[in-house]
Design a protein around this motif. Structure first.
Motif, PDB file in Angstrom:
ATOM      1  N   GLY A  29      -2.995 -15.493   0.301  1.00 47.45           N
ATOM      2  CA  GLY A  29      -1.687 -15.500   0.942  1.00 47.45           C
ATOM      3  C   GLY A  29      -0.851 -14.265   0.677  1.00 47.45           C
ATOM      4  O   GLY A  29       0.332 -14.231   1.030  1.00 47.45           O
ATOM      5  N   THR A  30      -1.431 -13.232   0.086  1.00 50.61           N
ATOM      6  CA  THR A  30      -0.669 -12.026  -0.234  1.00 50.61           C
ATOM      7  C   THR A  30      -0.633 -11.028   0.927  1.00 50.61           C
ATOM      8  O   THR A  30       0.133 -10.060   0.870  1.00 50.61           O
ATOM      9  CB  THR A  30      -1.246 -11.306  -1.465  1.00 50.61           C
ATOM     10  OG1 THR A  30      -2.596 -10.891  -1.183  1.00 50.61           O
ATOM     11  CG2 THR A  30      -1.236 -12.215  -2.678  1.00 50.61           C
ATOM     12  N   LEU A  31      -1.464 -11.246   1.954  1.00 48.95           N
ATOM     13  CA  LEU A  31      -1.508 -10.324   3.095  1.00 48.95           C
ATOM     14  C   LEU A  31      -1.071 -10.976   4.397  1.00 48.95           C
ATOM     15  O   LEU A  31      -0.801 -10.274   5.373  1.00 48.95           O
ATOM     16  CB  LEU A  31      -2.930  -9.766   3.266  1.00 48.95           C
ATOM     17  CG  LEU A  31      -3.510  -8.984   2.087  1.00 48.95           C
ATOM     18  CD1 LEU A  31      -4.923  -8.512   2.401  1.00 48.95           C
ATOM     19  CD2 LEU A  31      -2.618  -7.795   1.730  1.00 48.95           C
ATOM     20  N   GLY A  32      -1.019 -12.302   4.452  1.00 48.76           N
ATOM     21  CA  GLY A  32      -0.638 -12.993   5.679  1.00 48.76           C
ATOM     22  C   GLY A  32      -0.964 -14.469   5.579  1.00 48.76           C
ATOM     23  O   GLY A  32      -1.503 -14.937   4.571  1.00 48.76           O
ATOM     24  N   CYS A  33      -0.623 -15.192   6.635  1.00 47.08           N
ATOM     25  CA  CYS A  33      -0.883 -16.633   6.706  1.00 47.08           C
ATOM     26  C   CYS A  33      -1.961 -16.916   7.747  1.00 47.08           C
ATOM     27  O   CYS A  33      -1.861 -16.454   8.885  1.00 47.08           O
ATOM     28  CB  CYS A  33       0.393 -17.392   7.104  1.00 47.08           C
ATOM     29  SG  CYS A  33       1.713 -17.336   5.893  1.00 47.08           S
ATOM     30  N   LEU A  71      -8.365  -0.718  -7.813  1.00 44.71           N
ATOM     31  CA  LEU A  71      -7.157  -1.547  -7.754  1.00 44.71           C
ATOM     32  C   LEU A  71      -6.049  -0.815  -7.002  1.00 44.71           C
ATOM     33  O   LEU A  71      -5.260  -1.445  -6.286  1.00 44.71           O
ATOM     34  CB  LEU A  71      -6.693  -1.911  -9.164  1.00 44.71           C
ATOM     35  CG  LEU A  71      -5.535  -2.907  -9.263  1.00 44.71           C
ATOM     36  CD1 LEU A  71      -5.888  -4.239  -8.617  1.00 44.71           C
ATOM     37  CD2 LEU A  71      -5.143  -3.128 -10.730  1.00 44.71           C
ATOM     38  N   ALA A  72      -6.002   0.508  -7.134  1.00 43.60           N
ATOM     39  CA  ALA A  72      -4.993   1.288  -6.411  1.00 43.60           C
ATOM     40  C   ALA A  72      -5.203   1.187  -4.900  1.00 43.60           C
ATOM     41  O   ALA A  72      -4.229   1.194  -4.128  1.00 43.60           O
ATOM     42  CB  ALA A  72      -5.040   2.749  -6.850  1.00 43.60           C
ATOM     43  N   VAL A  73      -6.465   1.094  -4.465  1.00 42.59           N
ATOM     44  CA  VAL A  73      -6.751   0.922  -3.041  1.00 42.59           C
ATOM     45  C   VAL A  73      -6.223  -0.430  -2.562  1.00 42.59           C
ATOM     46  O   VAL A  73      -5.618  -0.534  -1.488  1.00 42.59           O
ATOM     47  CB  VAL A  73      -8.265   1.037  -2.775  1.00 42.59           C
ATOM     48  CG1 VAL A  73      -8.580   0.801  -1.296  1.00 42.59           C
ATOM     49  CG2 VAL A  73      -8.779   2.404  -3.215  1.00 42.59           C
ATOM     50  N   ASN A 116       3.596 -14.103  -1.002  1.00 43.90           N
ATOM     51  CA  ASN A 116       3.122 -14.620  -2.287  1.00 43.90           C
ATOM     52  C   ASN A 116       3.219 -13.581  -3.400  1.00 43.90           C
ATOM     53  O   ASN A 116       2.225 -13.266  -4.071  1.00 43.90           O
ATOM     54  CB  ASN A 116       1.680 -15.125  -2.162  1.00 43.90           C
ATOM     55  CG  ASN A 116       1.353 -16.212  -3.177  1.00 43.90           C
ATOM     56  OD1 ASN A 116       2.199 -16.644  -3.952  1.00 43.90           O
ATOM     57  ND2 ASN A 116       0.110 -16.656  -3.172  1.00 43.90           N
ATOM     58  N   PRO A 117       4.419 -13.042  -3.607  1.00 45.36           N
ATOM     59  CA  PRO A 117       4.565 -11.984  -4.625  1.00 45.36           C
ATOM     60  C   PRO A 117       4.252 -12.498  -6.024  1.00 45.36           C
ATOM     61  O   PRO A 117       4.453 -13.671  -6.339  1.00 45.36           O
ATOM     62  CB  PRO A 117       6.044 -11.597  -4.497  1.00 45.36           C
ATOM     63  CG  PRO A 117       6.710 -12.785  -3.898  1.00 45.36           C
ATOM     64  CD  PRO A 117       5.694 -13.385  -2.967  1.00 45.36           C
ATOM     65  N   ASN A 158       0.708  -7.085  -9.509  1.00 42.19           N
ATOM     66  CA  ASN A 158       2.086  -6.704  -9.219  1.00 42.19           C
ATOM     67  C   ASN A 158       2.106  -5.302  -8.652  1.00 42.19           C
ATOM     68  O   ASN A 158       1.387  -4.415  -9.133  1.00 42.19           O
ATOM     69  CB  ASN A 158       2.946  -6.779 -10.477  1.00 42.19           C
ATOM     70  CG  ASN A 158       3.240  -8.198 -10.894  1.00 42.19           C
ATOM     71  OD1 ASN A 158       3.616  -9.023 -10.081  1.00 42.19           O
ATOM     72  ND2 ASN A 158       3.075  -8.494 -12.180  1.00 42.19           N
ATOM     73  N   LEU A 159       2.934  -5.073  -7.645  1.00 40.29           N
ATOM     74  CA  LEU A 159       3.064  -3.726  -7.093  1.00 40.29           C
ATOM     75  C   LEU A 159       3.916  -2.852  -8.015  1.00 40.29           C
ATOM     76  O   LEU A 159       4.776  -3.346  -8.720  1.00 40.29           O
ATOM     77  CB  LEU A 159       3.710  -3.793  -5.705  1.00 40.29           C
ATOM     78  CG  LEU A 159       2.826  -4.377  -4.594  1.00 40.29           C
ATOM     79  CD1 LEU A 159       3.584  -4.425  -3.291  1.00 40.29           C
ATOM     80  CD2 LEU A 159       1.551  -3.548  -4.447  1.00 40.29           C
TER      81      LEU A 159
END
Length: 459
Positions: free
Chosen positions: A201-205, A435-437, A452-453, A458-459
């Motif tokens: 859920g971190t990129l879309g629903c 991970l950076a990618v 879903n932050p 974590n960014l």
């Protein structure tokens, strides 16, 4: 309720029917937890979309107002994946639970994300078909795709990512995309199915899923093989796979867990390391596989092996494996279950399980070890007092030890539960510079970090 929440509620009610938006305390509590040991955190608002258009409208509002959004299935996740730790909006997909299309000739089905595994299989049975991913819980297919779930049948049929042919996804800004097509293979473009499955859920629903299904096998036989040591049992599985036997399921249950299963199910299984097996296929081929398996097991000091063909006996056999979590919970009232989830190369599995058992005995926590040993994935089931900080610290130390042990042997910190909250701290060690990618992809698709932050990384 703060002014900001009132504002968002009013905007949501302009695009949804009023009963699709809730700030009720009880409803929020139901969406502030899952089946993990992680702490509850309540959303400010719970919404119940009924269409892709509803989800798009919700995300457009959230995107404009920088409001966190967390998709929610049935709350069966085990790493806090759907807990809204930043509050905001929980999107409950229970009202998007339609089986949209069954395509028997293509061995495909199209569903909405709120459809559960058992619901789908009940419908597919009418066509002589089955959906094979079996995580144990009756999870939603949207949630299973979000965590790349697998389970007992992965050794033969693969994990959730292997079943997804296409996804309809609503992105953070409310735009709608498809990640694949109906073709059995494609060399066109980036593999977006693989990117979105497991993204939690971190990129879309997900609002529609097109999934592979399989014919129901002509014959199914279940078996139980008892060994003197865990090492013998796992080595026997390795030999079984190397022999090319098409086994449907192969699960390891250690001595401590067999004991709990006997108490809970009123069975009298030998309290030794045990493999639970299942063979799928035609009658002649299956009998040959069973004979070959028995011969292989004898080379690894198998104490006994028994097979069951009738449905009632098979169900009773598998009930002992599937009910283990409940068996432990029932045996330790007031305690909460924590399940670890490492996966290693098959060649490393026996030594990793033995290491895990030694460490579990060393920390002195109640628990046992079970595993999908055909694909190198195993779980330690720990029973903890949620109010005992010392027990929590011991459990975290144990988990840290087995994760680091797995990573050093080319394994992963999570085979099927997902990263969620609990496995975030291992991402840099496991993925290194890649991970950076991942972070750059997240930033491109979700620049306001509303999806879903605080999950995966974590960014």
């Amino acid at each position: 309720m703060t002014i900001a929440v009132e504002l968002i509620v009013n905007q949501l009610k302009q695009v949804l029917v009023e009963d699709q938006v809730s700030t009720n305390e009880t409803v929020r509590q139901l969406h502030g937890k899952d089946e993990s040991h992680h702490a509850m955190s309540l959303p400010d608002i719970v919404v119940f979309p009924r269409s892709t258009a509803d989800v798009s409208a919700i995300l457009k509002i959230a995107h404009a107002q920088f409001v966190p959004v967390v998709p929610f299935g049935v709350g069966s996740s085990l790493e806090g994946n759907a807990i809204p730790i930043s509050h905001g909006i929980s999107i409950d997909f229970s009202e998007m639970n339609a089986i949209l299309e069954v395509r028997p000739d293509d061995l495909l089905v199209k569903v909405q994300p709120g459809v559960t595994r058992s619901q789908l299989n009940k419908e597919l049975k009418k066509h002589g078909l089955q959906f094979t991913v079996d995580p144990g819980a009756d999870a939603t297919l949207g949630g299973m795709a979000a965590t790349n779930a697998s389970g007992t049948t992965a050794v033969r049929y693969g994990v959730m990512r292997d079943q997804v042919r296409d996804l309809e996804v609503v992105l953070a800004d409310g735009s709608v995309i498809h990640t694949g097509n109906l073709a059995a293979k494609s060399s066109s473009g980036y593999h977006l199915n693989g990117l979105f499955v497991g993204s939690e859920g971190t990129l879309g629903c997900f609002t529609e899923l097109t999934l592979k299904v399989y014919g129901i096998p002509e014959f199914v036989t279940a078996g139980r093989a008892v060994f003197d040591t865990v090492g013998d049992a796992v080595s026997a599985v390795t030999a079984l796979l190397q022999a090319g036997i098409a086994i449907g399921r192969v699960e390891l249950v250690d001595e401590a867990s067999i004991k709990q299963a006997n108490i809970y199910n009123d069975t009298s299984f030998n309290e030794k390391p045990t493999l639970f097996l299942e063979f799928h296929g035609n009658e002649a081929g299956m009998h040959a596989d069973i004979a070959f398996t028995t011969e292989i097991f004898e080379d690894f000091h198998c104490l006994s092996v028994e097979f069951e063909q009738d449905t009632a006996s098979r169900n009773k056999l598998w009930e002992a494996r599937h009910s283990l979590a409940y068996a432990y919970i029932h045996a330790y009232p007031g305690k909460k279950l924590m399940s670890t989830d490492v996966c290693v190369p098959i060649s490393m599995l026996a030594e990793t399980i033995l290491y895990a058992r030694e460490q579990l005995d060393h920390v002195g926590l109640a628990g046992g070890i079970v595993g999908h040993v055909g694909d190198g994935n195993f779980h330690a089931l720990l029973m903890l007092n949620p109010n005992d900080k010392e027990e929590q610290a011991k459990a975290n130390r144990f988990n840290e030890q087995i994760v680091q042990y797995a990573l050093l042997r080319g394994g992963t910190c999570t085979g099927e539960h997902g990263v969620g909250i609990g496995k975030m701290k291992y991402q840099a060690t496991e993925h290194g510079t890649s991970l950076a990618v991942m972070k750059s992809i997240k930033a491109a698709l979700d620049p306001h970090n509303i999806m879903n932050p605080g999950k995966i990384f974590n960014l």
